[in-house]
Write an enzyme that holds these catalytic residues in place. Sequence first.
Site, PDB file in Angstrom:
ATOM      1  N   ASP A   1      32.164  44.267 -35.147  1.00 54.84           N
ATOM      2  CA  ASP A   1      31.280  43.433 -34.336  1.00 54.84           C
ATOM      3  C   ASP A   1      30.726  44.272 -33.179  1.00 54.84           C
ATOM      4  O   ASP A   1      31.250  45.346 -32.874  1.00 54.84           O
ATOM      5  CB  ASP A   1      32.081  42.238 -33.824  1.00 54.84           C
ATOM      6  CG  ASP A   1      31.282  41.343 -32.904  1.00 54.84           C
ATOM      7  OD1 ASP A   1      30.194  40.900 -33.294  1.00 54.84           O
ATOM      8  OD2 ASP A   1      31.742  41.103 -31.775  1.00 54.84           O
TER       9      ASP A   1
ATOM     10  N   ASP B   1      28.787  42.870 -29.687  1.00 56.72           N
ATOM     11  CA  ASP B   1      28.982  42.318 -28.340  1.00 56.72           C
ATOM     12  C   ASP B   1      30.429  41.894 -28.127  1.00 56.72           C
ATOM     13  O   ASP B   1      30.977  41.113 -28.908  1.00 56.72           O
ATOM     14  CB  ASP B   1      28.070  41.102 -28.133  1.00 56.72           C
ATOM     15  CG  ASP B   1      26.604  41.441 -28.274  1.00 56.72           C
ATOM     16  OD1 ASP B   1      26.061  42.038 -27.346  1.00 56.72           O
ATOM     17  OD2 ASP B   1      26.014  41.124 -29.331  1.00 56.72           O
TER      18      ASP B   1
ATOM     19  N   ASP C   1      36.033  40.257 -31.730  1.00 57.25           N
ATOM     20  CA  ASP C   1      36.607  39.834 -30.447  1.00 57.25           C
ATOM     21  C   ASP C   1      36.707  38.317 -30.325  1.00 57.25           C
ATOM     22  O   ASP C   1      37.064  37.816 -29.261  1.00 57.25           O
ATOM     23  CB  ASP C   1      35.748  40.359 -29.288  1.00 57.25           C
ATOM     24  CG  ASP C   1      34.409  39.636 -29.182  1.00 57.25           C
ATOM     25  OD1 ASP C   1      33.713  39.536 -30.208  1.00 57.25           O
ATOM     26  OD2 ASP C   1      34.058  39.179 -28.079  1.00 57.25           O
TER      27      ASP C   1
END
Length: 227
Positions: A12, A14, A172
């Site tokens: 991922d 961001d 995240d």
Amino acid sequence: MPSLSLQAAIVDLDGTMVDTLGDFVAVLRLTLTELGLPVVDRAFVEHTVGKGSEHLIRTTLAHVGGDAALYDTAWAAYQRHYLALNGQHAAVYPGVVEGLQQLRDAGLRLACLTNKPVAFARPLLASKGLDGFFEVVFGGDSFARKKPDPLPLLETCKALGTTPAQTLMVGDSSNDAQAARAAGCPVVLVTYGYNHGEPIRAVPALAHVDRLDQLLQLPQLFGVVSG
């Protein structure tokens, strides 16, 4: 616990590789000011990002009392400002470059999969010197559905030519974990990202790491990588 024989990793963007919260705050401030609407604070943005720019804009408009009919105007302004500011208020997290290098040295093929529009994702990766690590980069507008739907992960595996069970998802948020679980990919979550303001360690995963360069220290992964 049995070891995994990994072929690839999907990472991922961001909150996982780059702290882009400052970009979102700055762009939303410019967009809302242009529309004559109240601005939002950093805490609101941190809790709202992660489900794609469209969701961010719609949620922000609702939060500040903006008419939902302003969406198209807001989206156009948001795109314009984001492309102009992309990466200026963002920083690569410690351990990311080292972690990506370790994964690649271990023989894993790497893909970046984000809910950020791909037209924002590619320039950001390039500006932060991360683009060279990835064979493919897909954004929230690359497929018919976004994470937490499994489709983007399945399509990314297809593009890499790998099986989901041997393709690690690194993210995240619960979005990443839900998508990975539905796609059949093992998932590791970093502890420093956004996750909509919720405790990330409460989200089930193979492991939780404080830095990306800790991945190959995991006994589930170490020494079992196939080239």
